[in-house]
Enzyme design. Structure first.
Site, short mmCIF file in Angstrom:
data_model
loop_
_atom_site.label_atom_id
_atom_site.label_comp_id
_atom_site.label_asym_id
_atom_site.label_seq_id
_atom_site.Cartn_x
_atom_site.Cartn_y
_atom_site.Cartn_z
CE LYS A 116 -3.99 -2.00 2.45
NZ LYS A 116 -4.89 -1.76 3.60
CE1 TYR A 165 -9.65 -2.57 0.89
CE2 TYR A 165 -9.03 -0.45 -0.03
CZ TYR A 165 -8.69 -1.63 0.60
OH TYR A 165 -7.37 -1.88 0.95
CG PHE A 179 -13.12 3.64 7.62
CD1 PHE A 179 -12.65 2.88 6.56
CD2 PHE A 179 -13.83 2.99 8.64
CE1 PHE A 179 -12.84 1.51 6.51
CE2 PHE A 179 -14.03 1.61 8.60
CZ PHE A 179 -13.54 0.87 7.52
NE ARG A 219 -7.12 -12.05 5.02
CZ ARG A 219 -7.86 -10.94 5.11
NH1 ARG A 219 -7.72 -9.95 4.21
NH2 ARG A 219 -8.73 -10.78 6.08
CB THR A 231 -7.91 -5.03 9.85
OG1 THR A 231 -8.56 -6.12 9.17
CG2 THR A 231 -8.08 -3.75 9.07
NE ARG A 287 -2.76 -5.47 7.25
CZ ARG A 287 -3.95 -5.87 6.82
NH1 ARG A 287 -4.68 -6.70 7.55
NH2 ARG A 287 -4.42 -5.44 5.66
CG ASN A 298 -3.72 -2.14 7.09
OD1 ASN A 298 -3.55 -1.82 5.92
ND2 ASN A 298 -4.86 -2.66 7.53
CG HIS A 358 -5.61 -5.89 -0.28
ND1 HIS A 358 -6.83 -5.98 0.36
CD2 HIS A 358 -5.70 -6.73 -1.35
CE1 HIS A 358 -7.61 -6.83 -0.31
NE2 HIS A 358 -6.95 -7.29 -1.34
CD GLU A 384 -9.17 -8.62 -3.65
OE1 GLU A 384 -8.03 -9.08 -3.45
OE2 GLU A 384 -9.96 -8.31 -2.72
P1 IDP Z 1 -8.23 -6.28 5.65
O1 IDP Z 1 -7.35 -5.35 4.84
O2 IDP Z 1 -7.52 -6.80 6.86
O3 IDP Z 1 -8.85 -7.38 4.81
P2 IDP Z 1 -10.84 -4.92 5.65
O4 IDP Z 1 -11.84 -4.99 6.76
O5 IDP Z 1 -11.16 -5.61 4.36
O6 IDP Z 1 -9.44 -5.42 6.26
O7 IDP Z 1 -10.55 -3.40 5.38
C1 IDP Z 1 -9.85 -2.98 4.25
C2 IDP Z 1 -8.93 -1.84 4.61
O8 IDP Z 1 -9.70 -0.72 5.07
C3 IDP Z 1 -7.98 -2.11 5.79
O9 IDP Z 1 -6.84 -2.86 5.43
C4 IDP Z 1 -7.62 -0.70 6.22
O10 IDP Z 1 -6.66 -0.09 5.38
C5 IDP Z 1 -8.97 0.00 6.05
N1 IDP Z 1 -9.74 0.01 7.30
C6 IDP Z 1 -10.39 -1.02 7.88
N2 IDP Z 1 -11.00 -0.66 9.02
C7 IDP Z 1 -10.72 0.66 9.18
C8 IDP Z 1 -11.06 1.64 10.18
O11 IDP Z 1 -11.76 1.36 11.18
N3 IDP Z 1 -10.60 2.89 9.98
C9 IDP Z 1 -9.82 3.25 8.90
N4 IDP Z 1 -9.48 2.37 7.94
C10 IDP Z 1 -9.91 1.09 8.08
MG MG Z 2 -10.32 -7.25 3.30
#
Ligand code: IDP
Ligand code: MG
Length: 160
Positions: free
Chosen positions: A9, A49, A57, A85, A91, A102, A112, A115, A126
Site C-alpha cells: 500500500k 472495497y 472511513f 493472510r 487489520t 502488520r 497497515n 492488502h 481482484e
Molecule cells: P483487511 O485489509 O484486513 O482485509 P478490511 O476490513 O477488508 O481489512 O478493510 C480494508 C482496509 O480498510 C484495511 O486494510 C484498512 O486499510 C482500512 N480500514 C479497515 N477498518 C478501518 C477503520 O476502522 N478505519 C480506517 N481504515 C480502516
Molecule cells: Mg479485506
C-alpha cells in the site's frame, strides 16, 4: 495451486518497506506470478472495497489508497490465500502479532502496509480487476521441488 492478490500500500511505498515486504513473500516460498507499480484509481477502489462502502472511513480510505502508487503482485502457492493472510496479520496493526507484516510494521487500522485477498472469490475478482492476462506469467519455479513434498502435488499439468 492458489493465486492471491497482494497490494503493497501507499504507506509502505512511502516508508521504503517495499523490498522488505517482497522479501518475506519470496522467503516463504511463494511464486511471484505478476508484479507492477500502479496508481490505484478511485473507481477501481470503490469496487475493491465495496464491502466497506457504508463505513464512515470509506472516502478517506479511497483517498489514501489512491494518493501515490502502490505495488501490485499476484502470488502463487499451495493455499496461498490463507498463507499470505496469516503472514499479513489482522487489520488493526496494533493488534497484529510480532512476526506478521502488520505486527512488525504498522500501528494503524488504516495505514497497515499490505492488502491480501480474503478468499478464493475475492482473489479471482481482484486479480481480474487489476491485471490483464498478459501481465501474469506462467513459468516453472525451480525450487518448488524443495518447497513442497511430492505428496503435496506441487506439479500441475504442464509442469507449471
Ligand atoms: P483487511 O485489509 O484486513 O482485509 P478490511 O476490513 O477488508 O481489512 O478493510 C480494508 C482496509 O480498510 C484495511 O486494510 C484498512 O486499510 C482500512 N480500514 C479497515 N477498518 C478501518 C477503520 O476502522 N478505519 C480506517 N481504515 C480502516
Ligand atoms: Mg479485506
Amino acid at each position: 495451486m492458489e493465486q492471491t492478490l497482494v497490494i503493497i500500500k501507499p504507506d509502505a511505498v512511502n516508508r521504503a518497506l517495499v523490498g522488505e515486504v517482497i522479501k518475506r513473500f519470496e522467503n516463504k516460498g511463494l511464486q511471484i506470478k505478476a508484479m507492477k507499480m500502479h496508481m490505484l484509481q478511485p473507481y477501481a477502489l470503490k469496487d475493491h472495497y465495496a464491502h466497506l462502502k457504508e463505513k464512515g472511513f470509506f472516502e478517506e480510505l479511497v483517498k489514501y489508497m489512491s494518493s501515490i502508487p502502490s505495488i501490485l503482485m499476484v502470488l502463487k502457492g499451495k493455499e496461498a490465500i490463507k498463507v499470505v493472510r496469516t503472514m499479513v496479520g489482522p487489520t488493526q496493526g496494533r493488534d497484529a502479532l510480532p512476526g506478521t507484516i502488520r505486527g512488525d510494521y504498522s500501528v494503524s487500522n488504516q495505514s497497515n502496509v499490505v492488502h491480501a485477498s480474503e478468499n478464493k472469490k475475492a482473489a479471482k475478482a481482484e486479480i481480474e480487476r487489476l491485471f490483464s492476462k498478459e501481465e501474469i506469467f506462467d513459468y516453472r519455479k525451480m525450487n518448488f521441488d524443495w518447497i513442497y513434498s511430492k505428496d503435496e502435488k506441487y506439479i500441475e499439468k504442464g509442469g507449471k
